[in-house]
Design a protein around this motif. Structure first.
Motif, PDB file in Angstrom:
ATOM      1  N   ALA A  47     -19.372 -10.959 -15.678  1.00 43.04           N
ATOM      2  CA  ALA A  47     -18.726 -11.933 -15.427  1.00 43.04           C
ATOM      3  C   ALA A  47     -19.204 -12.820 -14.461  1.00 43.04           C
ATOM      4  O   ALA A  47     -20.159 -12.593 -13.785  1.00 43.04           O
ATOM      5  CB  ALA A  47     -17.554 -11.088 -14.485  1.00 43.04           C
ATOM      6  N   ALA A  48     -18.598 -13.917 -14.449  1.00 47.00           N
ATOM      7  CA  ALA A  48     -18.988 -15.131 -13.503  1.00 47.00           C
ATOM      8  C   ALA A  48     -18.815 -14.884 -12.281  1.00 47.00           C
ATOM      9  O   ALA A  48     -19.266 -15.677 -11.388  1.00 47.00           O
ATOM     10  CB  ALA A  48     -18.569 -16.367 -14.281  1.00 47.00           C
ATOM     11  N   ASP A  49     -17.707 -14.020 -11.773  1.00 45.84           N
ATOM     12  CA  ASP A  49     -17.409 -13.984 -10.581  1.00 45.84           C
ATOM     13  C   ASP A  49     -17.677 -12.493  -9.906  1.00 45.84           C
ATOM     14  O   ASP A  49     -17.062 -11.643  -8.920  1.00 45.84           O
ATOM     15  CB  ASP A  49     -15.704 -13.899 -10.498  1.00 45.84           C
ATOM     16  N   THR A  50     -18.787 -12.048 -10.254  1.00 45.86           N
ATOM     17  CA  THR A  50     -19.267 -10.747  -9.809  1.00 45.86           C
ATOM     18  C   THR A  50     -19.240 -10.359  -8.439  1.00 45.86           C
ATOM     19  O   THR A  50     -19.749 -11.385  -7.702  1.00 45.86           O
ATOM     20  CB  THR A  50     -20.630 -10.382 -10.584  1.00 45.86           C
ATOM     21  N   GLY A  51     -18.828  -9.517  -7.894  1.00 44.54           N
ATOM     22  CA  GLY A  51     -18.700  -9.207  -6.241  1.00 44.54           C
ATOM     23  C   GLY A  51     -17.581 -10.244  -5.717  1.00 44.54           C
ATOM     24  O   GLY A  51     -17.441  -9.870  -4.517  1.00 44.54           O
ATOM     25  N   GLN A  52     -16.876 -10.878  -6.359  1.00 45.89           N
ATOM     26  CA  GLN A  52     -15.820 -11.476  -5.707  1.00 45.89           C
ATOM     27  C   GLN A  52     -14.476 -10.931  -5.744  1.00 45.89           C
ATOM     28  O   GLN A  52     -14.114 -10.103  -6.723  1.00 45.89           O
ATOM     29  CB  GLN A  52     -15.707 -13.059  -6.304  1.00 45.89           C
ATOM     30  N   LEU A  53     -13.472 -11.354  -4.953  1.00 44.69           N
ATOM     31  CA  LEU A  53     -12.144 -10.595  -4.909  1.00 44.69           C
ATOM     32  C   LEU A  53     -11.295 -11.307  -6.233  1.00 44.69           C
ATOM     33  O   LEU A  53     -11.246 -12.526  -6.048  1.00 44.69           O
ATOM     34  CB  LEU A  53     -11.391 -10.794  -3.987  1.00 44.69           C
ATOM     35  N   ARG A  54     -10.735 -10.661  -7.134  1.00 44.82           N
ATOM     36  CA  ARG A  54      -9.985 -10.964  -8.048  1.00 44.82           C
ATOM     37  C   ARG A  54      -8.624 -11.124  -7.809  1.00 44.82           C
ATOM     38  O   ARG A  54      -7.704 -11.977  -8.327  1.00 44.82           O
ATOM     39  CB  ARG A  54     -10.150 -10.383  -9.465  1.00 44.82           C
ATOM     40  N   GLY A  55      -8.316 -10.289  -7.009  1.00 42.86           N
ATOM     41  CA  GLY A  55      -6.816 -10.257  -6.626  1.00 42.86           C
ATOM     42  C   GLY A  55      -6.558  -8.716  -6.215  1.00 42.86           C
ATOM     43  O   GLY A  55      -7.521  -7.983  -5.557  1.00 42.86           O
ATOM     44  N   TRP A  56      -5.397  -8.233  -6.434  1.00 44.22           N
ATOM     45  CA  TRP A  56      -4.773  -6.959  -5.886  1.00 44.22           C
ATOM     46  C   TRP A  56      -4.055  -6.455  -7.248  1.00 44.22           C
ATOM     47  O   TRP A  56      -3.239  -6.957  -7.735  1.00 44.22           O
ATOM     48  CB  TRP A  56      -4.066  -6.997  -4.848  1.00 44.22           C
ATOM     49  N   VAL A  57      -4.080  -4.922  -7.141  1.00 45.70           N
ATOM     50  CA  VAL A  57      -3.372  -4.074  -7.983  1.00 45.70           C
ATOM     51  C   VAL A  57      -2.159  -3.599  -7.137  1.00 45.70           C
ATOM     52  O   VAL A  57      -2.468  -2.957  -5.923  1.00 45.70           O
ATOM     53  CB  VAL A  57      -4.004  -3.079  -8.769  1.00 45.70           C
ATOM     54  N   THR A  58      -0.967  -3.989  -7.369  1.00 50.85           N
ATOM     55  CA  THR A  58       0.000  -3.221  -6.548  1.00 50.85           C
ATOM     56  C   THR A  58       1.287  -2.445  -7.288  1.00 50.85           C
ATOM     57  O   THR A  58       1.266  -2.733  -8.558  1.00 50.85           O
ATOM     58  CB  THR A  58       0.864  -4.508  -6.301  1.00 50.85           C
ATOM     59  N   MET A  59       1.482  -1.512  -6.431  1.00 49.97           N
ATOM     60  CA  MET A  59       2.644  -0.341  -6.907  1.00 49.97           C
ATOM     61  C   MET A  59       3.565  -0.430  -6.163  1.00 49.97           C
ATOM     62  O   MET A  59       3.539   0.049  -4.881  1.00 49.97           O
ATOM     63  CB  MET A  59       1.813   1.023  -7.413  1.00 49.97           C
ATOM     64  N   GLY A  60       5.032  -0.619  -6.794  1.00 50.98           N
ATOM     65  CA  GLY A  60       6.115  -0.474  -6.089  1.00 50.98           C
ATOM     66  C   GLY A  60       6.522   0.724  -6.043  1.00 50.98           C
ATOM     67  O   GLY A  60       6.725   1.431  -7.065  1.00 50.98           O
ATOM     68  N   LEU A  61       7.256   1.494  -5.125  1.00 56.00           N
ATOM     69  CA  LEU A  61       7.635   2.857  -5.097  1.00 56.00           C
ATOM     70  C   LEU A  61       8.775   2.603  -4.289  1.00 56.00           C
ATOM     71  O   LEU A  61       9.138   2.290  -2.999  1.00 56.00           O
ATOM     72  CB  LEU A  61       6.890   3.974  -4.422  1.00 56.00           C
ATOM     73  N   ARG A  62      10.171   3.318  -4.862  1.00 58.83           N
ATOM     74  CA  ARG A  62      11.271   3.276  -4.145  1.00 58.83           C
ATOM     75  C   ARG A  62      11.433   4.479  -3.410  1.00 58.83           C
ATOM     76  O   ARG A  62      11.202   5.519  -3.911  1.00 58.83           O
ATOM     77  CB  ARG A  62      12.581   3.203  -5.102  1.00 58.83           C
ATOM     78  N   GLY A  63      11.731   4.400  -2.062  1.00 62.23           N
ATOM     79  CA  GLY A  63      11.503   5.476  -1.169  1.00 62.23           C
ATOM     80  C   GLY A  63      12.543   6.693  -1.475  1.00 62.23           C
ATOM     81  O   GLY A  63      12.017   7.901  -1.761  1.00 62.23           O
ATOM     82  N   ARG A  64      14.024   6.516  -1.793  1.00 61.38           N
ATOM     83  CA  ARG A  64      14.389   7.744  -2.106  1.00 61.38           C
ATOM     84  C   ARG A  64      14.163   8.156  -3.647  1.00 61.38           C
ATOM     85  O   ARG A  64      14.163   9.645  -3.720  1.00 61.38           O
ATOM     86  CB  ARG A  64      15.894   7.231  -2.469  1.00 61.38           C
ATOM     87  N   ASP A  65      13.718   7.371  -4.575  1.00 61.01           N
ATOM     88  CA  ASP A  65      13.341   8.072  -5.951  1.00 61.01           C
ATOM     89  C   ASP A  65      12.096   8.866  -5.657  1.00 61.01           C
ATOM     90  O   ASP A  65      11.749   9.934  -6.197  1.00 61.01           O
ATOM     91  CB  ASP A  65      13.106   7.012  -6.611  1.00 61.01           C
TER      92      ASP A  65
END
Length: 615
Positions: free
Chosen positions: A216-234
């Protein structure tokens, strides 16, 4: 005479009144004691349930965090991330694997002056995204460009998560810590279109994605974030619903800042038991501090047993009092004997109540331990481990030639570690079920059984099996005993020394046989011999040898269930003698000398030649 009769009548009335009064007092005391005992039982049960719920929630958060870290690592390993790769990586994530989660998304940081460039970049990679910058963004936007829905609702691609202070904070903490971070609770942006009564307090897990592909051209750099949403009651419902059922009410709070902030609650539709108060236990979550508050319901001990026991105590006490009063009225001259009978009956009743409570507590504790352990191992350990082993075997068979030597070493280490974990799980299951498996009482030829084990275990060593008796027991369990003892004797041999193992027997008195397994291994220090049959105990000097510390503990449990004993001694000339006893069968004894010993019997040898050492 009339005065004497009147005096005797008065004395009889006084004695009868005294008996009735004593009976009622005893009944009240018994009822009060039962009530206090029941309250203590509920308090202990609540503490146990609190610990179990805390472990379940902590384990679920750890599992969610690990899954998100794995997704981030997989995305970062792509030389060029596109929509098909993201879909393939997140395809295994579903509600069955991660219940309570709403979806997984990939968020990219974008400066305010590069929004159009970022939109064109992702459209060129097959993502029909329209970026919608939020006016609330300060300096940099965070756009959702890829998503995988778990709950069936699709968030709008191009959504700017910078509009959420909580999500932005979690991504910042994840980037700074290079790990998973948990946000504060808030309403998910994707839930804005839901009716207000359906919106839940939710939170987001965020993991930074760093490029790790050498191509990859961006080796070692931050690409972004993986996010996961969780509903509290569920999330809370899915995490503890099956375990807690309707026995407790649970409130999950965020106590990171000191003041508790609500996350979710679980409240079964049954009356609460306010007599035992509540319990609180901390929950470890990535980058935050949570706490669980647990309160008992009337179903904590499977019903209103306290009321039934108290009513039974009153009925029993009144009946006993009436019988004693009738007996005293009819045989007033035998009141001493009647009082002794009352004392004996009261003592027997209290002993029976105490014994029943002790047995009930022991059974409930054992059942909860076995069910919790088997559920965790079967569901949370064995299944993921089987996948790890399966993928590792697949990579070794299909991709080993395409990996450089360093990566092949890493793959072999992964495969070996997974195999050791699988052995540990199997030993844990054997140890947990050794006390509960049903024993098949049949005649077992120990000599034939030991010979089979010796042929399987001998390897480069020599295993000598002398004449052994026929005993009554479970062949599968006794084979496991011999397998563990002979395997240990061969394994714990110093490097360069050929293992020499001898299996023999001799009478041990009290109609029992003693089976000895003698080796020339590294030996067991005298101070460690008393604990070698304890779970997870390992003697000094065995640190460099693989093992779980459960093999001899399993042996001890199985032998104990066969009404035998275990022990260890030093072997003459070095090594150890691990022995166990089994009851002898009537009229069934080994061939040998007149004293019943097996030392002079013919030996069955199982040996393999030593392999020549490498030059």
């Amino acid at each position: 005479m009339s005065r004497g009769n009147a005096g005797r009548k008065r004395r009889s009335v006084l004695v009868l009144a005294l008996v009735v009064a004593l009976g009622l007092i005893g009944t009240v005391l018994a009822a009060v004691a039962l009530r206090h005992a029941e309250q203590d039982r509920r308090a202990r049960a609540l503490s146990q349930q609190t610990g179990m719920v805390g472990q379940v929630v902590t384990g679920e958060m750890r599992r969610y965090s690990t899954s998100l870290s794995d997704l981030a690592a997989a995305i970062g390993a792509q030389s060029r991330l596109e929509a098909p790769e993201f879909t393939a990586i997140t395809a295994p994530v579903d509600r069955q694997r991660l219940p309570g989660a709403s979806g997984v998304g990939f968020v990219v940081p974008t400066p305010a002056d590069r929004v159009a460039e970022t939109q064109a970049y992702w459209r060129a990679r097959g993502v029909p995204v329209t970026l919608r910058p939020s006016p609330a963004a300060l300096g940099s936007h965070r756009f959702l460009v890829l998503s995988h829905s778990i709950d069936g609702t699709e968030p709008p691609l191009g959504l700017d998560l910078a509009a959420s202070v909580e999500a932005t904070e979690a991504m910042r903490i994840a980037e700074e810590s290079h790990g998973v971070a948990t946000s504060r609770t808030y309403r998910l942006l994707k839930d804005a279109s839901l009716p207000p009564e359906q919106r839940q307090l939710s939170f987001v897990l965020a993991a930074p994605v760093y490029s790790t592909s050498p191509d990859a051209a961006d080796t070692g750099q931050l690409r972004g974030w993986v996010t996961m949403g969780l509903r509290g009651r569920d999330f809370l419902h899915e995490a503890i619903g099956a375990a807690a059922k309707d026995t407790v009410a649970v409130t999950l709070s965020d106590v990171t800042s000191g003041d508790p902030l609500p996350v979710a609650s679980w409240e079964p539709r049954v009356p609460m038991d306010n007599a035992v108060g509540s319990r609180q236990v901390p929950v470890a979550v990535p980058q935050r501090s949570w706490a669980l508050t647990v309160q008992a319901t009337r179903r904590l001990l499977a019903g209103d047993d306290d009321l039934h026991l108290e009513a039974g105590a009153w009925v029993t006490g009144i009946v006993i009092t009436a019988l004693l009063a009738a007996l005293t009225a009819t045989v007033i001259g035998s009141r001493d004997r009647a009082l002794r009978r009352v004392d004996a009956a009261t003592s027997a009743l209290r002993t029976d109540i105490a014994r029943r409570e002790e047995v009930e507590q022991q059974l409930r504790r054992r059942e909860a331990e076995l069910v919790g352990f088997a559920g965790i191992v079967a569901h949370d350990l064995r299944s993921p481990l089987a996948r790890v082993l399966g993928y590792a075997d697949f990579l070794r068979d299909e991709a080993a030639d395409r990996l450089d030597p360093e990566h092949r070493v890493f793959l072999d280490r992964l495969h070996g570690g997974a195999q050791r974990m699988q052995a540990l799980i199997d030993d844990l299951l054997d140890y947990a079920t050794a006390d509960n498996r049903r024993i098949a009482r049949v005649p077992v030829d120990l000599q034939r059984l030991a010979g089979e084990v010796a042929r399987e275990q001998a390897g480069d060593g020599e295993v000598t099996v002398t004449r052994l008796p026929v005993v009554e027991g479970d062949p599968t369990m006794l084979r496991q005993v011999l397998d563990n003892l002979i395997g240990n004797a061969i394994k714990y041999t110093a490097p360069g020394v050929r293992p020499m193992v001898r299996v023999g027997c001799r009478p041990d008195g009290n109609d029992q046989w003693r089976i000895d397994v003698t080796d020339n291994g590294i030996g067991i220090p005298e101070e460690d011999r008393a604990n070698v049959f304890t779970a997870f105990a390992r003697a000094r000097g065995s640190e460099d040898y693989p093992g779980t510390g459960l093999g001899l503990a399993i042996v001890a449990r199985i032998v104990e269930r066969h009404h035998g004993r275990t022990g260890v001694e030093a072997a003459p000339g070095g090594g150890s003698v691990l022995w166990f006893t089994l009851p002898a069968m009537a009229a069934i004894a080994p061939d040998g000398d007149d004293d019943g010993g097996a030392e002079a019997a013919e030996a069955a040898r199982v040996a393999q030649p030593m392999q020549p050492s490498s030059p």
